[in-house]
Design an enzyme around this catalytic site. Structure first.
Site, PDB file in Angstrom:
ATOM      1  CE  LYS A  22     -27.725   3.270  -6.258  1.00 56.16           C
ATOM      2  NZ  LYS A  22     -27.518   4.484  -5.505  1.00 56.16           N
ATOM      3  CG  ASN A  23     -25.654   3.827  -2.671  1.00 54.59           C
ATOM      4  OD1 ASN A  23     -25.625   4.148  -3.834  1.00 54.59           O
ATOM      5  ND2 ASN A  23     -26.482   3.660  -1.638  1.00 54.59           N
ATOM      6  NE  ARG A  93     -29.649  13.688  -3.781  1.00 54.15           N
ATOM      7  CZ  ARG A  93     -29.750  14.886  -3.801  1.00 54.15           C
ATOM      8  NH1 ARG A  93     -30.652  15.664  -4.615  1.00 54.15           N
ATOM      9  NH2 ARG A  93     -29.004  15.701  -2.752  1.00 54.15           N
ATOM     10  CB  CYS A 117     -34.702  12.950  -5.644  1.00 52.26           C
ATOM     11  SG  CYS A 117     -34.702  12.190  -4.053  1.00 52.26           S
ATOM     12  NE  ARG A 122     -31.325  12.201  -0.851  1.00 49.02           N
ATOM     13  CZ  ARG A 122     -30.989  11.218  -1.854  1.00 49.02           C
ATOM     14  NH1 ARG A 122     -31.944  10.888  -2.538  1.00 49.02           N
ATOM     15  NH2 ARG A 122     -29.828  10.650  -1.890  1.00 49.02           N
ATOM     16  CG  ASP A 305     -30.695   3.044   0.764  1.00 52.24           C
ATOM     17  OD1 ASP A 305     -29.474   3.194   0.353  1.00 52.24           O
ATOM     18  OD2 ASP A 305     -31.421   4.116   0.849  1.00 52.24           O
ATOM     19  CB  ILE A 327     -33.055   8.528   6.566  1.00 50.62           C
ATOM     20  CG1 ILE A 327     -32.427   7.477   7.727  1.00 50.62           C
ATOM     21  CG2 ILE A 327     -31.767   9.029   5.752  1.00 50.62           C
ATOM     22  CD1 ILE A 327     -31.395   7.845   8.653  1.00 50.62           C
ATOM     23  NE  ARG A 397     -30.821   6.792 -10.381  1.00 47.44           N
ATOM     24  CZ  ARG A 397     -31.150   7.762  -9.940  1.00 47.44           C
ATOM     25  NH1 ARG A 397     -32.092   8.565  -9.597  1.00 47.44           N
ATOM     26  NH2 ARG A 397     -29.885   8.187  -9.237  1.00 47.44           N
TER      27      ARG A 397
HETATM   28  C1  EPZ Z   1     -26.663   8.206   0.519  1.00 48.18           C
HETATM   29  O1  EPZ Z   1     -27.339   9.160   0.101  1.00 48.18           O
HETATM   30  C2  EPZ Z   1     -27.212   6.996  -0.526  1.00 48.18           C
HETATM   31  N1  EPZ Z   1     -26.660   7.432  -1.749  1.00 48.18           N
HETATM   32  C3  EPZ Z   1     -28.618   6.697  -0.267  1.00 48.18           C
HETATM   33  O2  EPZ Z   1     -28.947   5.692  -1.209  1.00 48.18           O
HETATM   34  C4  EPZ Z   1     -28.996   6.370   0.970  1.00 48.18           C
HETATM   35  O3  EPZ Z   1     -30.371   6.321   1.179  1.00 48.18           O
HETATM   36  C5  EPZ Z   1     -28.382   7.452   1.958  1.00 48.18           C
HETATM   37  O4  EPZ Z   1     -26.948   7.895   1.783  1.00 48.18           O
HETATM   38  C6  EPZ Z   1     -28.715   7.429   3.523  1.00 48.18           C
HETATM   39  O5  EPZ Z   1     -28.220   6.062   3.794  1.00 48.18           O
HETATM   40  C7  EPZ Z   1     -25.457   7.036  -2.115  1.00 48.18           C
HETATM   41  O6  EPZ Z   1     -24.354   6.788  -1.389  1.00 48.18           O
HETATM   42  C8  EPZ Z   1     -25.053   7.458  -3.404  1.00 48.18           C
HETATM   43  P1  EPZ Z   1     -27.245  11.402   3.358  1.00 48.18           P
HETATM   44  P2  EPZ Z   1     -26.985  10.661   0.782  1.00 48.18           P
HETATM   45  O7  EPZ Z   1     -26.492  12.721   2.915  1.00 48.18           O
HETATM   46  O8  EPZ Z   1     -25.466  10.735   0.883  1.00 48.18           O
HETATM   47  C9  EPZ Z   1     -29.576  15.130   5.541  1.00 48.18           C
HETATM   48  C10 EPZ Z   1     -30.122   4.681  -2.749  1.00 48.18           C
HETATM   49  O9  EPZ Z   1     -31.290   4.075  -2.714  1.00 48.18           O
HETATM   50  N2  EPZ Z   1     -28.591  15.942   4.885  1.00 48.18           N
HETATM   51  O10 EPZ Z   1     -26.827  10.606   4.317  1.00 48.18           O
HETATM   52  O11 EPZ Z   1     -27.473  11.704  -0.270  1.00 48.18           O
HETATM   53  C11 EPZ Z   1     -30.349  14.539   4.592  1.00 48.18           C
HETATM   54  O12 EPZ Z   1     -31.564  15.522   4.124  1.00 48.18           O
HETATM   55  C12 EPZ Z   1     -29.890   5.996  -2.211  1.00 48.18           C
HETATM   56  O13 EPZ Z   1     -28.993   4.043  -3.079  1.00 48.18           O
HETATM   57  C13 EPZ Z   1     -28.513  17.296   5.193  1.00 48.18           C
HETATM   58  O14 EPZ Z   1     -29.516  17.870   5.945  1.00 48.18           O
HETATM   59  O15 EPZ Z   1     -27.615  10.800   1.996  1.00 48.18           O
HETATM   60  C14 EPZ Z   1     -30.764  13.412   4.863  1.00 48.18           C
HETATM   61  O16 EPZ Z   1     -32.060  13.556   5.828  1.00 48.18           O
HETATM   62  C15 EPZ Z   1     -30.885   6.707  -1.920  1.00 48.18           C
HETATM   63  N3  EPZ Z   1     -27.571  18.090   4.807  1.00 48.18           N
HETATM   64  C16 EPZ Z   1     -30.008  12.650   5.765  1.00 48.18           C
HETATM   65  O17 EPZ Z   1     -29.164  13.938   5.879  1.00 48.18           O
HETATM   66  C17 EPZ Z   1     -26.715  17.594   3.910  1.00 48.18           C
HETATM   67  O18 EPZ Z   1     -25.862  18.500   3.642  1.00 48.18           O
HETATM   68  C18 EPZ Z   1     -29.304  11.692   5.279  1.00 48.18           C
HETATM   69  O19 EPZ Z   1     -28.630  11.864   3.912  1.00 48.18           O
HETATM   70  C19 EPZ Z   1     -26.573  16.321   3.506  1.00 48.18           C
HETATM   71  C20 EPZ Z   1     -27.367  15.298   4.128  1.00 48.18           C
END
Ligand code: EPZ
Length: 418
Positions: A22-23, A93, A117, A122, A305, A327, A397
């Site tokens: 998916k990702n 998102r 979420c 996020r 995840d 995370i 999803r």
């Molecule tokens: C990706 O989400 C994945 N989704 C998530 O999978 C996964 O849990 C996550 O990465 C972490 O590995 C997809 O790839 C579609 P992040 P993402 O931005 O990119 C902070 C699933 O179950 N952050 O790496 O949204 C944030 O708050 C989903 O398949 C900022 O502060 O995650 C978090 O604490 C759930 N500012 C950390 O970084 C930003 O601008 C990691 O978030 C962006 C992120």
């Protein structure tokens, strides 16, 4: 809303084939906005989130045709749209992934701001700050991101945290920027590497993906390509835990061992036997699961995840285990539901302390987010008696025919249509 009903206690035995990631699929679909011509994709999983990203792209006038199985054609040659509306972004998102490519290709974008979420706030500040460094003007008005540019130019971007979709968004935007971009503290997930491979096949010039420093030399145009999506390492990990919680013996086909080191090591430490077999893994459960401590970290650390899933294994392990979630700030929602099934878990801040019990007991429980819903299904497989998981739209999803795959392995599981 559909429910999934499970009669626990059956050992899982047999073979399962993992679906596409998916990702990896979501950013690769978004990257079709950058390239002229027909992108031919194979091995795309049948998921609600894939349907949603297709809605977002169709709303941007991308032509999408679905062939048999997981074959898709995406053609954005006549791209004229630039808006991703609230009603679509609020359901997923990851729609934010169209922001970077849209600004790069059409020099403007109007994207609904993704809200928080269940698992956390996020924020997307790093996506927006990175785009501004590349020369986009960003305004936030009425719940929308209004982005425009006279033309993106390469820049040096250092990310506060290695955001996965942030890295992907900025890599896609930089691919068409004038000059070189360096992204430091970039996410190193396999899905980021996969996206870079697709972009390079389109004619981009990206090096360093998979490390914390990615260099992108902008090019003027990108042309459509053909690609097969990598297997979903989180689905594969979920099935490894399923074998562990049922003392099963399963052959997992189509899974990339090298993308699962942290998960495989941790499950082996807990006493599950995991061997390479053909194009995947042989996973053999164990009556005596040992308790292990887990800390979620950015790749190549233990993936967040997989946190809810390994927690289920720990609820029936011998002894005390501590799971630290570093995370997301609210990714223990599944704990309350597991407690209803007899698990002994205490949450202190970002740590969950689990006292293993002899066994779980089936109960009606409610899914709250994608991976939490998978953990409740795993708990149901291990529990004595009947478990009813409601709100399984969360599951749909990100898992492609999960209950069918589990039933084929001998689980007593069925979906009850609403
Ligand atoms: C990706 O989400 C994945 N989704 C998530 O999978 C996964 O849990 C996550 O990465 C972490 O590995 C997809 O790839 C579609 P992040 P993402 O931005 O990119 C902070 C699933 O179950 N952050 O790496 O949204 C944030 O708050 C989903 O398949 C900022 O502060 O995650 C978090 O604490 C759930 N500012 C950390 O970084 C930003 O601008 C990691 O978030 C962006 C992120």
């Amino acid at each position: 809303m559909d429910k999934i009903v499970i009669h626990g206690g059956e050992r899982l035995v047999g073979e399962v084939t993992i679906s596409g990631s998916k990702n990896a699929t979501l950013p690769i679909f978004a990257s079709s906005l950058l390239a002229e011509g027909e992108n031919r994709l194979h091995g795309v999983p049948d998921l609600k989130d894939v349907k949603t990203i297709c809605e977002v792209l169709k709303n941007l006038r991308v032509k999408i045709a679905r062939g048999k199985g997981g074959d898709y054609l995406l053609d954005s040659t006549d791209l004229i749209g630039h808006e991703a509306p609230y009603n679509l972004v609020k359901t997923m998102r990851a729609s934010i992934l169209v922001l970077g490519p849209l600004v790069a290709r059409t020099k403007r974008a109007l994207i609904s701001l993704p809200g928080g979420c269940a698992i956390g706030a996020r924020p997307i500040n790093l996506h927006l700050e990175g785009l501004e460094k590349l020369g986009a003007e960003i305004q936030l008005r009425h719940g929308y991101i209004e982005a425009k540019t006279k033309g993106l130019r390469g820049a040096d971007i250092c990310l506060d945290v290695p955001t996965v979709t942030g890295t992907e968004n900025l890599m896609m935007a930089a691919a068409l920027a004038k000059g070189e971009t360096v992204i430091e503290n970039a996410a190193m997930e396999p899905e980021v590497v996969e996206l870079a491979e697709v972009l390079n096949k389109m004619g981009a010039n990206i090096s360093g993906a998979g490390s914390s420093i990615i260099r992108i030399k902008g090019t003027r145009r990108l042309m459509a390509t053909e690609h097969t999506i990598i297997p979903d390492r989180i689905e594969a990990g979920t099935f490894m835990v399923a074998a562990g919680v049922t003392n099963g013996n399963i052959h997992i086909r189509n899974c990339d061992f090298e993308h699962m080191e942290a998960v495989v090591n941790k499950l082996r430490e807990a006493g599950i036997e995991i061997l390479r077999e053909d194009d995947g893994a042989r996973v053999i459960g164990n009556k005596r699961i040992k308790s292990v401590d887990v800390k979620t970290l950015p790749y190549p650390g233990f993936p967040t995840d997989m946190q809810a899933q390994i927690m289920v294994l720990m609820t029936i392990a011998k002894g005390l285990s501590v799971i630290s979630e570093t995370i997301f700030e609210n990714r223990f929602i599944h704990v309350g539901e597991l407690r209803r099934m007899g698990a002994r878990i205490k949450v202190e801040g970002n740590r969950a302390i689990i006292n293993g019990v002899k066994g779980l007991s089936g109960a009606p429980v409610m899914a709250t987010d994608l991976r939490a819903s998978a953990s409740l299904v795993l708990a149901g497989l291990a529990a004595e008696g009947e478990t009813e998981v409601s709100r399984v739209y969360h599951l749909d999803r990100g898992y492609d025919k999960l209950e069918e795959k589990l039933a084929n392995l001998g689980a007593h599981i069925r979906r009850v249509k609403a």
